[in-house]
Design an enzyme around this catalytic site. Sequence first.
Site, short mmCIF file in Angstrom:
data_model
loop_
_atom_site.label_atom_id
_atom_site.label_comp_id
_atom_site.label_asym_id
_atom_site.label_seq_id
_atom_site.Cartn_x
_atom_site.Cartn_y
_atom_site.Cartn_z
N LYS A 239 45.34 35.44 37.07
CA LYS A 239 44.46 34.81 38.06
C LYS A 239 45.22 33.68 38.73
O LYS A 239 46.11 33.08 38.12
CB LYS A 239 43.22 34.23 37.37
CG LYS A 239 42.05 34.04 38.31
CD LYS A 239 41.35 35.36 38.51
CE LYS A 239 40.02 35.26 39.17
NZ LYS A 239 39.28 36.54 39.01
N1 GLU Z 1 38.87 38.74 41.95
C1 GLU Z 1 38.29 39.97 41.54
C2 GLU Z 1 37.86 39.90 40.08
O1 GLU Z 1 37.60 38.85 39.56
C3 GLU Z 1 39.16 41.17 41.85
C4 GLU Z 1 40.51 41.15 41.24
C5 GLU Z 1 41.44 42.23 41.75
O2 GLU Z 1 41.04 43.02 42.59
O3 GLU Z 1 42.58 42.24 41.29
O4 GLU Z 1 37.69 40.88 39.42
#
Ligand code: GLU
Length: 459
Positions: free
Chosen positions: A116
């Site tokens: 993240k």
């Molecule tokens: N930000 C989104 C999540 O928390 C998508 C992450 C992604 O597509 O890699 O799942």
Amino acid sequence: MASQTGAIVQQSLNALMGDSTFLPNLQEQAREQAFLSLAAILSTPNKVHKAFLRITIDNGNVVRIPAYRIQHNDTLGPYKGGIRFHESVSEDEVTNLAALMTLKNALHEVPFGGGKGGVVINPRTYSAKELYLICKKYVQYFSDVLGPDKDIPAPDMGTGEREMDWMMAEYKSIHPGQPYLGSFTGKSVINGGSLGRREATGKGVYFAFRYMLHDFLKEQRSWLAGSTNPFVQTALAHADRPLSIAVQGFGNVGSVAALEAYKCTYLHNKVVAVSDRNVTLYNPDGLSVPALLEYAALHQGDLPATEAALVALDIKAQILGREEVLYLDVDVLILAALEEQIHKDNVERVKAPIIVEGANAPVTGEADVVLTAKGTIIIPDILANAGGVIVSYFEWLQGRETQFFSEDQVYKMLYDKMQKTLNSILPAYFGDPLPLRQNCYNHAVMKLSTMLYRQGKLY
Ligand code: GLU
């Protein structure tokens, strides 16, 4: 890792440790040692990258903006997870969200690890030019650790396809001649994004709820009828009748989930409330979600917040405070805004017997215990909101092949994948009164533990 995630992972490990059929070759001291290793691996990120992005803002001043990329675990594949732009971003928060990505991908068998990113800004207070510079700098500072086979960011709160396009372009300039389509997902379709990616999280959220409370229950009714499991009783009390739904958050996830509920006419569910950072709109007879979406599209995503605006749209609704959405007397509450919305100080006011986590970590650990004790069904984030990363995976695949799927193909693949996960979790959930979150974590942790063991990592 935040205490809630860490505590539930530890409970999963304790259950697995005591289950002699799980990794039966690991015995006595070796077993203890292996589970200590697992706890250490899953409770800490592999790598924490922090930078201060230096940009010149529009008034000529130079500012340094804290930014993170946290790589939690890559057992299943390259790190994967969004980048959020929000003023409350912190290392702890991003670390917890990265751990949730590891679990989410393991749960849904998406061949990625968990990562993240975050930038500590309120994007609404920056111009497009400044945001462009922030995106470029983010990629410059972290370019060594990102890449289609290393770590693949995507949108998260405060970011979208515009930011992913800018970031991919910067990645491409820094790595000439190398594959770049898979370096970021959530891009615009014209730049190699997938059809359906923008809607994927919201559609998946509604699908998880609908499949569990409707399709699955319909099939399984006979054996569930006599169950004393409190979650089964809550589910059966809400099966086969129209439900009232309130949605917190009208952004990319909440607005799409609300529209799906509105359009799902064969279930006759009613969206009775929606909210955003300013207001809650409530009408027990139902709201016209398409009209609200049209308004929001013309007003930077905001809902109408005055009587005059509602009259002009011919929408009848009470205007309530933005938090009031949490306390309405509804059947289903979809949380699609920020984390920690239901916490120990407001949990007693929450009436909805079914809660769906569209956002990541919107219910704190303490609130979770209180709700679970009441028999509230909580469809947890790693189960409900995985549509985004699942379609990110399809986007990554399409980018590798430069062959693109139709929108219908994408949704079919998305629902098939989520249905497979739901089918692997729900029988245990309805059979054994463990909270759904714990069931999902058990499943994900079992997969990660088995892989780590087979890779020889548990010494
Ligand atoms: N930000 C989104 C999540 O928390 C998508 C992450 C992604 O597509 O890699 O799942």
